[in-house]
Design a protein around this motif. Structure first.
Motif, PDB file in Angstrom:
ATOM      1  N   ASP A  11       0.830  -1.204   0.000  1.00  0.00           N
ATOM      2  CA  ASP A  11       0.000   0.000   0.000  1.00  0.00           C
ATOM      3  C   ASP A  11       0.868   1.258   0.000  1.00  0.00           C
ATOM      4  OD1 ASP A  11      -2.241  -1.634   0.179  1.00  0.00           O
ATOM      5  OD2 ASP A  11      -2.545  -1.299   2.323  1.00  0.00           O
ATOM      6  N   ILE A  12       1.778   1.306   0.964  1.00  0.00           N
ATOM      7  CA  ILE A  12       2.572   2.511   1.163  1.00  0.00           C
ATOM      8  C   ILE A  12       3.532   2.744  -0.002  1.00  0.00           C
ATOM      9  CG2 ILE A  12       4.334   3.596   2.625  1.00  0.00           C
ATOM     10  CD1 ILE A  12       1.635   3.669   3.896  1.00  0.00           C
ATOM     11  N   TYR A  13       4.220   1.697  -0.444  1.00  0.00           N
ATOM     12  CA  TYR A  13       5.236   1.894  -1.477  1.00  0.00           C
ATOM     13  C   TYR A  13       4.607   2.358  -2.793  1.00  0.00           C
ATOM     14  CZ  TYR A  13       9.673   1.526  -3.832  1.00  0.00           C
ATOM     15  OH  TYR A  13      10.826   1.854  -4.502  1.00  0.00           O
ATOM     16  N   GLN A  14       3.467   1.767  -3.140  1.00  0.00           N
ATOM     17  CA  GLN A  14       2.847   2.124  -4.414  1.00  0.00           C
ATOM     18  C   GLN A  14       2.173   3.492  -4.398  1.00  0.00           C
ATOM     19  OE1 GLN A  14       0.506  -0.915  -6.433  1.00  0.00           O
ATOM     20  NE2 GLN A  14       1.628  -2.537  -5.405  1.00  0.00           N
ATOM     21  N   LEU A  15       1.786   3.960  -3.198  1.00  0.00           N
ATOM     22  CA  LEU A  15       0.984   5.175  -3.127  1.00  0.00           C
ATOM     23  C   LEU A  15       1.707   6.364  -2.513  1.00  0.00           C
ATOM     24  CD1 LEU A  15      -2.463   3.584  -2.260  1.00  0.00           C
ATOM     25  CD2 LEU A  15      -1.647   4.416  -4.471  1.00  0.00           C
ATOM     26  N   THR A  16       3.005   6.246  -2.267  1.00  0.00           N
ATOM     27  CA  THR A  16       3.782   7.424  -1.888  1.00  0.00           C
ATOM     28  C   THR A  16       4.137   8.162  -3.179  1.00  0.00           C
ATOM     29  OG1 THR A  16       5.616   5.848  -1.682  1.00  0.00           O
ATOM     30  CG2 THR A  16       4.735   6.755   0.362  1.00  0.00           C
ATOM     31  N   ILE A  17       3.129   8.881  -3.685  1.00  0.00           N
ATOM     32  CA  ILE A  17       3.238   9.572  -4.973  1.00  0.00           C
ATOM     33  C   ILE A  17       2.688  10.984  -4.824  1.00  0.00           C
ATOM     34  CG2 ILE A  17       3.095   7.474  -6.372  1.00  0.00           C
ATOM     35  CD1 ILE A  17       0.104   8.053  -6.776  1.00  0.00           C
ATOM     36  N   GLU A  18       3.055  11.840  -5.752  1.00  0.00           N
ATOM     37  CA  GLU A  18       2.528  13.196  -5.764  1.00  0.00           C
ATOM     38  C   GLU A  18       1.014  13.145  -5.956  1.00  0.00           C
ATOM     39  OE1 GLU A  18       3.123  17.428  -8.172  1.00  0.00           O
ATOM     40  OE2 GLU A  18       4.411  15.706  -8.629  1.00  0.00           O
ATOM     41  N   GLY A  19       0.307  13.964  -5.154  1.00  0.00           N
ATOM     42  CA  GLY A  19      -1.151  13.965  -5.198  1.00  0.00           C
ATOM     43  C   GLY A  19      -1.780  13.270  -4.010  1.00  0.00           C
ATOM     44  N   ILE A  20      -0.970  12.491  -3.271  1.00  0.00           N
ATOM     45  CA  ILE A  20      -1.415  11.876  -2.017  1.00  0.00           C
ATOM     46  C   ILE A  20      -0.888  12.736  -0.875  1.00  0.00           C
ATOM     47  CG2 ILE A  20      -1.227   9.858  -0.502  1.00  0.00           C
ATOM     48  CD1 ILE A  20      -2.838   9.154  -2.908  1.00  0.00           C
ATOM     49  N   ASP A  21      -1.790  13.156   0.034  1.00  0.00           N
ATOM     50  CA  ASP A  21      -1.384  14.020   1.142  1.00  0.00           C
ATOM     51  C   ASP A  21      -0.896  13.244   2.351  1.00  0.00           C
ATOM     52  OD1 ASP A  21      -2.280  16.893   0.267  1.00  0.00           O
ATOM     53  OD2 ASP A  21      -3.909  15.550  -0.311  1.00  0.00           O
ATOM     54  N   GLY A  22      -1.391  12.023   2.500  1.00  0.00           N
ATOM     55  CA  GLY A  22      -1.004  11.219   3.645  1.00  0.00           C
ATOM     56  C   GLY A  22      -1.828   9.950   3.679  1.00  0.00           C
ATOM     57  N   PHE A  23      -1.818   9.306   4.830  1.00  0.00           N
ATOM     58  CA  PHE A  23      -2.478   8.009   4.949  1.00  0.00           C
ATOM     59  C   PHE A  23      -3.246   7.926   6.261  1.00  0.00           C
ATOM     60  CE2 PHE A  23       1.270   7.495   2.320  1.00  0.00           C
ATOM     61  CZ  PHE A  23       0.759   6.841   1.208  1.00  0.00           C
ATOM     62  N   MET A  24      -4.408   7.279   6.208  1.00  0.00           N
ATOM     63  CA  MET A  24      -5.107   6.894   7.436  1.00  0.00           C
ATOM     64  C   MET A  24      -4.612   5.515   7.812  1.00  0.00           C
ATOM     65  SD  MET A  24      -9.183   6.566   8.343  1.00  0.00           S
ATOM     66  CE  MET A  24      -9.287   8.199   9.090  1.00  0.00           C
ATOM     67  N   TYR A  25      -4.128   5.400   9.068  1.00  0.00           N
ATOM     68  CA  TYR A  25      -3.611   4.112   9.530  1.00  0.00           C
ATOM     69  C   TYR A  25      -4.614   3.481  10.491  1.00  0.00           C
ATOM     70  CZ  TYR A  25      -0.794   0.457  11.495  1.00  0.00           C
ATOM     71  OH  TYR A  25      -0.350  -0.779  11.891  1.00  0.00           O
ATOM     72  N   PRO A  26      -5.171   2.310  10.157  1.00  0.00           N
ATOM     73  CA  PRO A  26      -6.209   1.695  10.989  1.00  0.00           C
ATOM     74  C   PRO A  26      -5.622   0.884  12.146  1.00  0.00           C
ATOM     75  CG  PRO A  26      -5.820   0.324   9.083  1.00  0.00           C
ATOM     76  CD  PRO A  26      -4.896   1.513   8.939  1.00  0.00           C
ATOM     77  N   LYS A  27      -6.477   0.641  13.122  1.00  0.00           N
ATOM     78  CA  LYS A  27      -6.149  -0.254  14.233  1.00  0.00           C
ATOM     79  C   LYS A  27      -4.841   0.120  14.934  1.00  0.00           C
ATOM     80  CE  LYS A  27      -8.655  -4.123  12.121  1.00  0.00           C
ATOM     81  NZ  LYS A  27      -9.110  -3.398  10.906  1.00  0.00           N
ATOM     82  N   ALA A  28      -4.601   1.425  15.047  1.00  0.00           N
ATOM     83  CA  ALA A  28      -3.438   1.894  15.801  1.00  0.00           C
ATOM     84  C   ALA A  28      -3.673   1.586  17.282  1.00  0.00           C
ATOM     85  CB  ALA A  28      -3.251   3.394  15.594  1.00  0.00           C
ATOM     86  N   LYS A  29      -2.794   0.785  17.859  1.00  0.00           N
ATOM     87  CA  LYS A  29      -2.975   0.391  19.263  1.00  0.00           C
ATOM     88  C   LYS A  29      -2.179   1.263  20.218  1.00  0.00           C
ATOM     89  CE  LYS A  29      -3.652  -4.497  18.006  1.00  0.00           C
ATOM     90  NZ  LYS A  29      -3.251  -4.388  16.585  1.00  0.00           N
ATOM     91  N   ASN A  30      -1.007   1.721  19.761  1.00  0.00           N
ATOM     92  CA  ASN A  30      -0.128   2.494  20.641  1.00  0.00           C
ATOM     93  C   ASN A  30       0.856   3.305  19.800  1.00  0.00           C
ATOM     94  OD1 ASN A  30       1.954   0.623  19.824  1.00  0.00           O
ATOM     95  ND2 ASN A  30       1.161  -0.815  21.360  1.00  0.00           N
ATOM     96  N   GLY A  31       1.742   4.004  20.491  1.00  0.00           N
ATOM     97  CA  GLY A  31       2.707   4.831  19.789  1.00  0.00           C
ATOM     98  C   GLY A  31       3.669   4.045  18.926  1.00  0.00           C
ATOM     99  N   ASP A  32       3.943   2.791  19.302  1.00  0.00           N
ATOM    100  CA  ASP A  32       4.875   1.974  18.512  1.00  0.00           C
ATOM    101  C   ASP A  32       4.360   1.758  17.089  1.00  0.00           C
ATOM    102  OD1 ASP A  32       6.602   1.767  20.628  1.00  0.00           O
ATOM    103  OD2 ASP A  32       5.930  -0.235  21.249  1.00  0.00           O
ATOM    104  N   ASP A  33       3.043   1.578  16.948  1.00  0.00           N
ATOM    105  CA  ASP A  33       2.462   1.402  15.610  1.00  0.00           C
ATOM    106  C   ASP A  33       2.735   2.630  14.738  1.00  0.00           C
ATOM    107  OD1 ASP A  33       1.409  -1.129  15.993  1.00  0.00           O
ATOM    108  OD2 ASP A  33      -0.521  -0.392  16.692  1.00  0.00           O
ATOM    109  N   ILE A  34       2.579   3.801  15.330  1.00  0.00           N
ATOM    110  CA  ILE A  34       2.753   5.048  14.572  1.00  0.00           C
ATOM    111  C   ILE A  34       4.236   5.293  14.294  1.00  0.00           C
ATOM    112  CG2 ILE A  34       2.269   7.515  14.530  1.00  0.00           C
ATOM    113  CD1 ILE A  34      -0.171   5.512  14.434  1.00  0.00           C
ATOM    114  N   TYR A  35       5.092   4.982  15.260  1.00  0.00           N
ATOM    115  CA  TYR A  35       6.540   5.107  15.039  1.00  0.00           C
ATOM    116  C   TYR A  35       6.961   4.198  13.890  1.00  0.00           C
ATOM    117  CZ  TYR A  35      11.564   5.024  15.946  1.00  0.00           C
ATOM    118  OH  TYR A  35      12.929   5.109  15.820  1.00  0.00           O
TER     119      TYR A  35
END
Length: 297
Positions: free
Chosen positions: A84-108
């Motif tokens: 998902d991330i590798y293919q869509l880190t392209i111009e025109g994408i502002d960012g990503f919604m990350y589901p099922k984030a349990k804690n700070g480690d997931d976001i890090y």
């Protein structure tokens, strides 16, 4: 890491990215943010590569105009996240919604994944922002940690249905089971200068019930709501946009506060009420949001 960019997030509309008819419809809607979904609504798994290619095609076509685009990717345990991330880190994408984030480690983890890909692709570090989706009891209790885990976090959003399932509670009509987690999420967001986004309204055809939810959301400090159906957008925008009266009062507060400052007075009075720093901060936020709305239209 570039500075965090804030923009309008009154309405964030989910769109199953593999569904060409719904993608076409989304391109004509007035949602502030499109959440092009790669996760729950894209089933079976064979549809996920189709969804990724669909997003790339639509972005490259320019048909989403100046809409803010945040694909909802799959979680780190799905086996799909890197694709998902590798293919869509392209111009025109502002960012990503990350589901099922349990804690700070997931976001890090996703922060560093994005950093690695940005570096490899020659993009500025911090190009892509994050909206963690708070969907579990652990995530609610770790909401502040999630906000602090990365400077990419621009907003956090509440996913009530998964939360209620995890809790083993009941999604009651009065919303008692949602009140505490909504309060925690809104406070965690505001304490860390990110935008709190309220949960979807499941009964999409019951606009009276939607309005009841919006009244509570605004009282609690939410600044936007995820939506499932475009018919919800006008009401959502109504509640998360400053009224003419609110804009008028905000301008009056700022003008009188500035006049008091020039006269060397510590305080100003508006309608018999003292104008202190909290009211000035709130007035500035109202004017800033109103300007963003005017610039959009």
């Amino acid at each position: 890491m570039k500075d965090k960019e804030f923009f309008l997030m009154r309405s964030l509309m989910f769109v199953p990215a593999h569904n060409s008819k719904l993608m076409e419809s989304a391109s004509t809607r007035d949602a502030d943010v499109l959440l092009l979904d790669l996760e729950d609504s894209v089933q079976p798994a064979e549809n996920k590569p189709i969804a990724r290619e669909s997003i790339k095609k639509w972005i490259e076509s320019g048909r989403f105009g100046n809409k803010k685009i945040f694909p909802r990717v799959n979680d780190r345990e799905s086996g799909q996240l890197l694709k998902d991330i590798y293919q869509l880190t392209i111009e025109g994408i502002d960012g990503f919604m990350y589901p099922k984030a349990k804690n700070g480690d997931d976001i890090y983890f996703i922060d560093k994944l994005l950093e690695t890909i940005e570096y490899e692709k020659g993009m500025p570090i911090g190009t892509f922002q994050l909206i963690p989706l708070i969907e579990t009891t652990a995530a609610v209790l770790n909401a502040q940690e999630i906000c602090k885990a990365s400077s990419r976090v621009i907003a956090i959003a509440y996913g009530c249905e998964d939360f209620i399932s995890d809790l083993g509670g009941i999604h009651d009509k009065e919303g008692q089971s949602l009140f505490t987690p909504r309060s925690i999420i809104a406070m965690a967001a505001k304490a860390n200068n990110v935008i709190p986004i309220d949960t979807v309204h499941i009964n999409v055809h019951d606009l009276d019930e939607l309005e009841d939810n919006l009244k509570i959301a605004k009282i609690l400090g939410f600044e936007g709501m995820m939506v499932l159906n475009p018919k919800e957008i006008p009401l959502v925008h109504q509640y998360f946009s400053p009224t003419d009266e609110e804009v008028k009062n905000a301008n009056e507060i700022l003008e009188l506060a500035e006049a008091a400052k020039k006269e060397g007075k510590g305080v100003a009075l508006v309608n018999g009420k003292f104008v202190g720093p909290p009211m000035i901060i709130a007035a500035n936020k109202t004017i800033k949001k109103n300007n963003l709305i005017k610039n959009k239209t």
